[in-house]
Design an enzyme around this catalytic site. Structure first.
Site: not given
Length: 151
Positions: A37, A47, A42-44
């Site tokens: 998401k 990225a 974690g996704c940030t």
């Protein structure tokens, strides 16, 4: 589930930077990383880690594309908020289904379907050179970079 040595599915993806990529013949190395998401911790971090290494991936002849089921509008906000340098692709289901990353998850005893964090290094001919499943974010982008440089 796609593994190392398999051919990437014959799918075309569109990225937020206006590119279209044929996975079966990407024309160079391609790092495809699936994440759950936009704009979550974690996704940030993932990225941002791929963004920090974007020039090194380019020097290794590899494009990096992040994939989630978020909308194009969500992707655009995520890219702008964190000044991301890697394009993202919207998956309406066919991509994560083909790669086996849309899986049953469980949180607090509740089962639901969600995106498994996974990364694939795909060669110019569409062959999967490496596959990482159930990825842990710390140091992952660096590990993928080493694999891209060595292939």
């Amino acid at each position: 589930m796609i593994e190392q040595g398999d051919k990437a599915p014959s799918l075309t993806i569109a990225t937020t930077d206006g590119q279209t990529i044929d996975l079966a013949s990407p024309g160079g190395k391609l790092v495809l990383y699936f994440y759950p998401k936009d704009d979550t911790s974690g996704c940030t971090r993932e990225a941002q880690d791929f963004t920090a290494l974007a020039d090194e991936f380019a020097a290794a002849g590899a494009r990096v594309v992040g994939v989630s089921r978020d909308s194009a509008k969500s992707h655009d906000k995520f890219i702008a908020k964190y000044d991301l340098k890697v394009p993202l692709a919207v998956d309406e289901g066919s991509l994560s289904e083909a790669f086996g990353t849309w899986v049953e998850k469980s949180m607090y005893g509740r089962k639901y379907m969600g995106m498994e964090r996974a990364t694939y290094l795909i060669g110019a001919d569409g062959t999967v050179l490496r596959a990482w499943r159930k990825v842990k974010v710390p140091n992952h982008a660096g590990e993928v970079l080493k694999a891209a440089q060595g292939s």
